[in-house]
Design a protein around this motif. Sequence first.
Motif, PDB file in Angstrom:
ATOM      1  N   LYS A   2       0.810  -1.208   0.000  1.00 55.22           N
ATOM      2  CA  LYS A   2       0.000   0.000   0.000  1.00 55.22           C
ATOM      3  C   LYS A   2       0.847   1.263   0.000  1.00 55.22           C
ATOM      4  N   TYR A   3       1.943   1.264   0.766  1.00 54.19           N
ATOM      5  CA  TYR A   3       2.768   2.460   0.906  1.00 54.19           C
ATOM      6  C   TYR A   3       4.163   2.249   0.337  1.00 54.19           C
ATOM      7  N   HIS A 114      11.114  -4.289   9.975  1.00 54.30           N
ATOM      8  CA  HIS A 114      10.203  -5.056   9.119  1.00 54.30           C
ATOM      9  C   HIS A 114       9.815  -4.267   7.875  1.00 54.30           C
ATOM     10  N   TRP A 115       9.458  -3.000   8.063  1.00 50.08           N
ATOM     11  CA  TRP A 115       9.050  -2.183   6.914  1.00 50.08           C
ATOM     12  C   TRP A 115      10.225  -1.984   5.958  1.00 50.08           C
ATOM     13  N   LYS A 121      10.374   2.678   1.947  1.00 53.11           N
ATOM     14  CA  LYS A 121      11.365   3.702   2.267  1.00 53.11           C
ATOM     15  C   LYS A 121      10.930   4.418   3.545  1.00 53.11           C
ATOM     16  N   LEU A 122      11.847   4.585   4.468  1.00 55.95           N
ATOM     17  CA  LEU A 122      11.541   5.198   5.755  1.00 55.95           C
ATOM     18  C   LEU A 122      12.204   6.563   5.883  1.00 55.95           C
ATOM     19  N   TYR A 123      11.446   7.519   6.431  1.00 59.58           N
ATOM     20  CA  TYR A 123      11.941   8.879   6.613  1.00 59.58           C
ATOM     21  C   TYR A 123      11.545   9.372   8.000  1.00 59.58           C
ATOM     22  N   VAL A 124      12.282  10.360   8.487  1.00 54.21           N
ATOM     23  CA  VAL A 124      11.984  10.994   9.761  1.00 54.21           C
ATOM     24  C   VAL A 124      11.653  12.455   9.502  1.00 54.21           C
ATOM     25  N   LEU A 148      18.327   2.038   8.330  1.00 56.64           N
ATOM     26  CA  LEU A 148      16.937   1.780   7.928  1.00 56.64           C
ATOM     27  C   LEU A 148      16.310   2.977   7.217  1.00 56.64           C
ATOM     28  N   PHE A 149      16.888   4.177   7.413  1.00 52.69           N
ATOM     29  CA  PHE A 149      16.243   5.394   6.931  1.00 52.69           C
ATOM     30  C   PHE A 149      16.846   5.897   5.624  1.00 52.69           C
TER      31      PHE A 149
END
Length: 225
Positions: A2-3, A114-115, A121-124, A148-149
């Motif tokens: 989904k994302y 996990h994501w 893709k992970l962001y802060v 991870l980011f």
Amino acid sequence: MKYSAIITDIEGTTSRISFVTDVLFPYAASELPAFIQAQQHNEAVATQLQACRNLMQQPSASLAQINEQLQQWIAQDAKVTPLKALQGMVWQHGYQSCAFTGHVYADAAAQLHHWHNSGIKLYVYSSGSVQAQQLLFQHSDAGDLTPLFSGYFDTQIGAKRDISSYAAIVQQLQLPPKQILFLSDVAAELDAAAPLGIDTVQLIREGQTAGSHKVASDFYQVLEQ
């Protein structure tokens, strides 16, 4: 899937609010005066001191006057970019000397892994400086989470309650808003992101007041909403 991207806040979302208020802020308040005195001629520090003078509208403000203003901003939890930058510099020493480690909820650390492994893709996006964000995750209770980011955003892109900030982030990510999920414990921040089509989930970890968004009590529940 989904994302394509998930953007997360820090305080109250990945980490206890009290870690910032009870550990980081007091450490910065205590260490900033000596740090500024010793590092005032360092280019990066000098730039932020000048930014403080500009915000104070006192071009000739002394170090003592700047420190007094910084202490006031800390007490007010002011979202002031030069304060955040200077705090990040001081916190770096604290992390590296093992004076403390960055608090991250166990469920947040597990789901971030996990994501990431799922290809998201992970962001802060936090009001703390990018440096402060990276330090917290690099020296976290769960080890170094920085791999991870894919990126970090702070107040240089805009205030967290302004829709224009999220528009700028969407532009940088080059993704349709509907493929982006934003996590925060603050409903007003989610209110600013949602009109663009960004999906939102509010973390209710410490008795926060729920807004009109989907809610989760931990990261395990986020994608179940």
